[in-house]
Design a protein around this motif. Structure first.
Motif, short mmCIF file in Angstrom:
data_model
loop_
_atom_site.label_atom_id
_atom_site.label_comp_id
_atom_site.label_asym_id
_atom_site.label_seq_id
_atom_site.Cartn_x
_atom_site.Cartn_y
_atom_site.Cartn_z
N PRO A 38 0.37 -10.80 10.17
CA PRO A 38 -1.05 -11.16 10.11
C PRO A 38 -1.43 -11.56 8.68
CG PRO A 38 -0.83 -8.79 10.15
CD PRO A 38 0.56 -9.34 10.30
N ARG A 39 -2.18 -12.60 8.55
CA ARG A 39 -2.60 -13.03 7.21
C ARG A 39 -3.81 -12.22 6.74
NH1 ARG A 39 -2.17 -19.69 7.43
NH2 ARG A 39 0.06 -19.76 8.02
N GLY A 40 -3.94 -12.15 5.42
CA GLY A 40 -5.11 -11.51 4.84
C GLY A 40 -5.10 -10.00 4.95
N VAL A 41 -3.91 -9.38 4.94
CA VAL A 41 -3.81 -7.93 4.99
C VAL A 41 -2.93 -7.46 3.83
CG1 VAL A 41 -3.07 -5.93 6.34
CG2 VAL A 41 -4.02 -7.93 7.51
N ASP A 42 -3.41 -6.48 3.08
CA ASP A 42 -2.63 -5.87 2.00
C ASP A 42 -2.06 -4.54 2.47
OD1 ASP A 42 -3.23 -7.92 0.16
OD2 ASP A 42 -5.15 -6.95 -0.35
N TYR A 43 -0.90 -4.18 1.92
CA TYR A 43 -0.22 -2.94 2.31
C TYR A 43 0.01 -2.09 1.07
CZ TYR A 43 0.73 -5.66 6.52
OH TYR A 43 0.60 -6.42 7.65
N LEU A 44 -0.19 -0.79 1.23
CA LEU A 44 0.01 0.14 0.12
C LEU A 44 0.57 1.44 0.67
CD1 LEU A 44 -0.43 0.88 -2.89
CD2 LEU A 44 -2.67 1.77 -2.21
N GLU A 45 1.75 1.81 0.20
CA GLU A 45 2.34 3.09 0.63
C GLU A 45 1.65 4.24 -0.09
OE1 GLU A 45 6.61 3.29 0.89
OE2 GLU A 45 6.76 1.12 1.18
N THR A 46 1.58 5.38 0.62
CA THR A 46 0.88 6.54 0.08
C THR A 46 1.50 7.81 0.64
OG1 THR A 46 -1.32 7.47 -0.30
CG2 THR A 46 -0.86 6.65 1.92
N ASP A 47 1.04 8.94 0.14
CA ASP A 47 1.42 10.25 0.65
C ASP A 47 0.19 10.86 1.32
OD1 ASP A 47 1.55 13.21 0.64
OD2 ASP A 47 3.49 12.91 -0.33
N GLY A 50 1.56 15.09 2.43
CA GLY A 50 2.96 15.39 2.59
C GLY A 50 3.67 14.53 3.61
N VAL A 51 2.96 13.63 4.27
CA VAL A 51 3.53 12.73 5.27
C VAL A 51 3.55 11.31 4.70
CG1 VAL A 51 3.33 11.83 7.62
CG2 VAL A 51 2.58 14.17 7.11
N PRO A 52 4.72 10.68 4.60
CA PRO A 52 4.75 9.29 4.14
C PRO A 52 3.89 8.41 5.03
CG PRO A 52 6.97 10.20 4.24
CD PRO A 52 6.07 11.18 4.93
N ALA A 53 3.18 7.48 4.42
CA ALA A 53 2.26 6.64 5.19
C ALA A 53 2.05 5.32 4.47
CB ALA A 53 0.92 7.35 5.40
N MET A 54 1.44 4.39 5.17
CA MET A 54 1.15 3.07 4.62
C MET A 54 -0.25 2.65 5.03
SD MET A 54 3.06 -0.57 5.41
CE MET A 54 4.64 -0.03 4.76
#
Length: 295
Positions: A38-47, A50-54
């Motif tokens: 999908p265009r126009g979406v930014d992604y950022l990994e985070t915690d 304690g659970v890995p997430a995006m």
């Protein structure tokens, strides 16, 4: 008529079936390729507690509204990477952020590790200042079951419940009793009863209970849970899971909607951006959830 893209889903699941029969871990590297970017979406990994997430953040979205997203994969595969595009499509259509979790997988981590991870991440999200009424759960397949059981675990912990839940092709019946395992056996490309039973055994472990309400919400008290919108494919062997969940929710007095898409496979929404049926499903989910999030 099913689209040509539906055949792509069948081909992927047939490969998975061969891997299961040969007792090898299925290769999921190409799973996310089913979904268009999908265009126009930014992604950022985070915690997330304690659970890995995006995070998937569409341009111009309402950042104080969040979809908490739980990937499928039979509790033994899948990740925030395989499903980031699917949930980015949903977030973009709804005009909100999505938090895509990477909960622990079986057989290395048995139930209830998965529901605990999802609940921990939900508690973390609440602690970030996002109100419960501005959060909706979404999940596909095993994640669809988690979209229900996480609410049950949250209620046990005294956490406020989210505004809504959207299980897609939910896997909820750990007893593997649905009649559609037989009626759709020649239509479904992957989920034969024997495969699902093997996944349930891996998820629950030798001492697990297939009637545990936190694994099988068909045996849970759903009274007081928020509205739920279930989608399923008409050709999948797990379609009875969706029907049984709808029936159980109605008996509990929940607001529930079920849409079954004729000719479609399990988790057909994974072809978002490539198949009109998946795009229609995403639009319906977005239109349903927006007013429940106050948009």
């Amino acid at each position: 008529m099913p689209s040509k893209q539906s055949q792509t889903v069948k081909e992927l699941y047939r490969g998975w079936t061969r891997a299961m029969i040969e007792s090898r871990e299925p290769d999921i590297d190409g799973w996310g390729d089913l979904t268009a970017e999908p265009r126009g979406v930014d992604y950022l990994e985070t915690d997330a507690g304690g659970v890995p997430a995006m995070w998937a953040v569409p341009k111009g979205c309402a950042e104080d509204r969040v979809l908490l997203c739980l990937h499928g994969g039979g509790f033994m595969s899948g990740s925030m990477y395989t499903h980031r595009k699917l949930y980015a499509h949903l977030a973009k259509a709804a005009g909100v952020r999505a938090l895509i979790l990477e909960y622990r997988l079986a057989p290395g981590h048995l139930h209830p590790a998965q529901v605990d991870d999802a609940t921990d991440a939900y508690a973390w999200l609440l602690g970030q200042g996002v109100g419960a009424r501005h959060i909706a759960f979404a999940g596909d397949s095993a994640g669809g079951g988690l979209a229900i059981t996480t609410m049950l675990r949250a209620r046990e912990r005294g956490l406020p419940l989210p505004a809504a839940s959207m299980p897609l092709s939910p896997w909820v019946d750990m007893e593997v009793l649905g009649g559609s395992y037989e009626s759709n056996r020649d239509k479904d490309a992957f989920f034969y009863r024997e495969v699902v039973q093997a996944l349930a055994d891996l998820f629950l472990g030798t001492d697990g209970d297939p009637r545990d309400p936190l694994a099988n919400p068909l045996h849970a008290d759903l009274t007081g849970l928020p509205p739920v919108y279930i989608q399923a494919g008409g050709d999948e062997t797990l379609v009875d899971d969706a029907h049984l969940l709808e029936e159980h929710a109605r008996k509990a007095g929940m607001e529930v909607r079920l849409d079954v898409f004729p000719g479609q496979q399990h988790s057909f929404q994974m072809t978002a951006g490539r198949a009109p049926e998946a795009d229609e499903a995403i639009r319906s989910l977005a239109a349903w959830v927006r007013p429940r999030l106050g948009l």
